[in-house]
Design an enzyme around this catalytic site. Structure first.
Site, PDB file in Angstrom:
ATOM      1  N   TYR A   1     -14.725  18.587 -15.820  1.00 12.83           N
ATOM      2  CA  TYR A   1     -15.294  17.229 -15.849  1.00 12.83           C
ATOM      3  C   TYR A   1     -16.314  17.089 -14.703  1.00 12.83           C
ATOM      4  CZ  TYR A   1     -15.636  12.303 -14.752  1.00 12.83           C
ATOM      5  OH  TYR A   1     -16.121  11.064 -14.427  1.00 12.83           O
TER       6      TYR A   1
ATOM      7  N   ASP B   1      -5.464  19.278 -14.866  1.00 15.74           N
ATOM      8  CA  ASP B   1      -5.918  17.950 -15.277  1.00 15.74           C
ATOM      9  C   ASP B   1      -5.509  17.801 -16.738  1.00 15.74           C
ATOM     10  OD1 ASP B   1      -7.309  15.740 -16.211  1.00 15.74           O
ATOM     11  OD2 ASP B   1      -9.061  16.109 -14.968  1.00 15.74           O
TER      12      ASP B   1
ATOM     13  N   LYS C   1      -7.975   6.535 -19.087  1.00  9.75           N
ATOM     14  CA  LYS C   1      -8.269   7.039 -20.431  1.00  9.75           C
ATOM     15  C   LYS C   1      -7.113   6.720 -21.391  1.00  9.75           C
ATOM     16  CE  LYS C   1     -12.166   8.620 -18.892  1.00  9.75           C
ATOM     17  NZ  LYS C   1     -12.049   8.443 -17.451  1.00  9.75           N
TER      18      LYS C   1
ATOM     19  N   ARG D   1       0.847  -1.204   0.000  1.00 12.48           N
ATOM     20  CA  ARG D   1       0.000   0.000   0.000  1.00 12.48           C
ATOM     21  C   ARG D   1       0.876   1.245   0.000  1.00 12.48           C
ATOM     22  NH1 ARG D   1      -2.475   0.222   5.020  1.00 12.48           N
ATOM     23  NH2 ARG D   1      -0.939   1.756   5.605  1.00 12.48           N
TER      24      ARG D   1
END
Ligand code: PLP
Length: 384
Positions: free
Chosen positions: A100, A172, A197, A48
């Site tokens: 977005y 972004d 994406k 982690r």
């Protein structure tokens, strides 16, 4: 020497795999790692916190973006959440009103819980920007080209102003990808990706990244990613790296097709407006030419006749699929008002310019002639 994106992604290898000297990095799925003794923390102790596949992916993305480091997360949205964890309680966040829908939902959700003050503004309006910066925001969020309107923000100008006001500046860069735009070199502090994406490009995982050019901030990002358990998996990191190997090629091909489609749509009577930065008529065309290395593979357009016509158009498509993602190998189409941006109230959508007749197209790897033929079938259905 700055290496080109194509070389960076082809050359990415693990620093050390002494057991095998493999060319393709092994996937290290172990959740935990052995300590030699209880007092000497090994470089890898718990996945982690730190994992070789995430480390390699961070180093490749950092070189592509000109960053010092950062964190790989489980989705683009967890990278966005991570950026908000960097802020003090009660901070002001300035974001574009046409960002977005998931970004809007997250920032607005934090505001609704009293955790921050949000200002959603038109970043192209200097008076609105000055007004918002007078509130000394902790974070200014840029999304350019914006999703779904493909608006272009002048990164260098807006970032310089925001930094003068004491804000961290985040871009972004999901739509442009580092093959087409490098916001950190234009003055931003942070760059965010949904690797779901184009970076992965194969539509088969969720992932995100938050990177910075400031080494101390990179450590803070890693600290919060570990504290909040936001890290992406070894398997997904390995797969994103595999996708990245062909990113420069895919972007080039998809961009050529997107330009052909945009130019074709521009000449069609059923279409009111085509939003694509590669078109000379686009208001951000000159700016995009200056700050991007190409206009990209996403476009949007409005259909004459409103929502009902749009539904007929969509029903007439065969090859192009109605689905809400972007940047992958397959061409996808969506109506942002009811799909990707449905988290925004109708009046908020209206103010941002996200109308019911707006359609977003993410151009994939199909032959552009076939895409144009399919869009032609759809447009023929607009006429009753
Ligand atoms: N940023 C942009 C511009 C996006 O389009 C998306 C998703 O569509 C995200 C962030 C969120 O990414 P994810 O779906 O991986 O959480």
């Amino acid at each position: 020497m700055n290496r080109s994106p194509a070389t960076i992604v082809a050359a990415a290898r693990p620093d050390a795999d002494p057991g095998h000297r493999s060319i393709v990095p092994p996937i290290v799925v172990s959740d935990t790692f052995e300590w030699a003794d209880p007092d000497t923390k090994p470089a890898y102790d718990y996945s982690r916190t730190v994992n070789p596949n995430r480390d390699l992916l961070v180093s490749v993305l950092a070189e592509l973006e000109g960053a010092a480091g950062g964190a790989i997360t489980g989705s683009g949205q967890s990278a966005a959440l991570l950026s908000l964890l960097l802020l003090p309680a009660g901070a002001t966040v300035v974001a574009p009103h046409d960002c977005y829908g998931g970004t809007y939902r997250l920032i607005k959700g934090f505001e609704d819980k009293g955790r921050l003050t949000a200002r959603f503004i038109d970043l192209a309006d200097p008076a609105a920007l000055d007004l918002a910066l007078a509130e000394r925001p902790a974070l200014l969020w840029i999304e350019t080209p914006s999703n779904p309107l493909l608006r272009i923000t002048d990164i260098a100008t807006v970032a310089a102003k925001a930094k003068q006001a004491g804000a961290l500046v985040l871009a972004d860069n999901t739509l442009a990808t580092p093959c087409r735009q490098r916001p950190l070199t234009l003055g931003c502090d942070l760059v965010l990706h949904s690797t779901t994406k184009a970076l992965n490009g194969h539509g088969d995982l969720f992932g995100g990244a938050l990177l910075t050019r400031d080494p101390a901030l990179a450590e803070t990002i890693q600290w919060w990613a570990n504290a909040g358990g936001l890290a992406g998996s070894a398997q997904d990191s390995s797969q994103v790296l595999r996708g990245l190997r062909t990113l420069p090629l895919r972007v080039e091909r998809q961009e050529v097709s997107a330009r052909a489609v945009a130019e074709w749509l521009e000449g069609r009577g059923e279409v009111i407006q085509v939003n694509y930065p590669g078109l000379a008529a686009h208001p951000g065309h000159t700016l995009a030419k200056r700050q991007q290395d190409g206009p990209g593979f996403i476009l949007s357009f409005r259909l004459r006749g409103g929502g009902e016509t749009t539904r007929r158009f969509l029903a007439g498509l065969g090859l192009i699929t109605l689905a809400s993602s972007l940047g992958g190998f397959a061409t996808l189409i969506c109506t942002p008002a009811t799909m990707t941006h449905r988290g925004m109230l109708p009046e908020v959508q209206r103010e941002a310019g996200i109308t019911p007749d707006l359609v977003r197209l993410s151009v994939g790897l199909e032959d552009p002639a076939d895409l144009i033929a399919d869009l032609g079938h759809g447009l023929a259905c607009c006429h009753v």
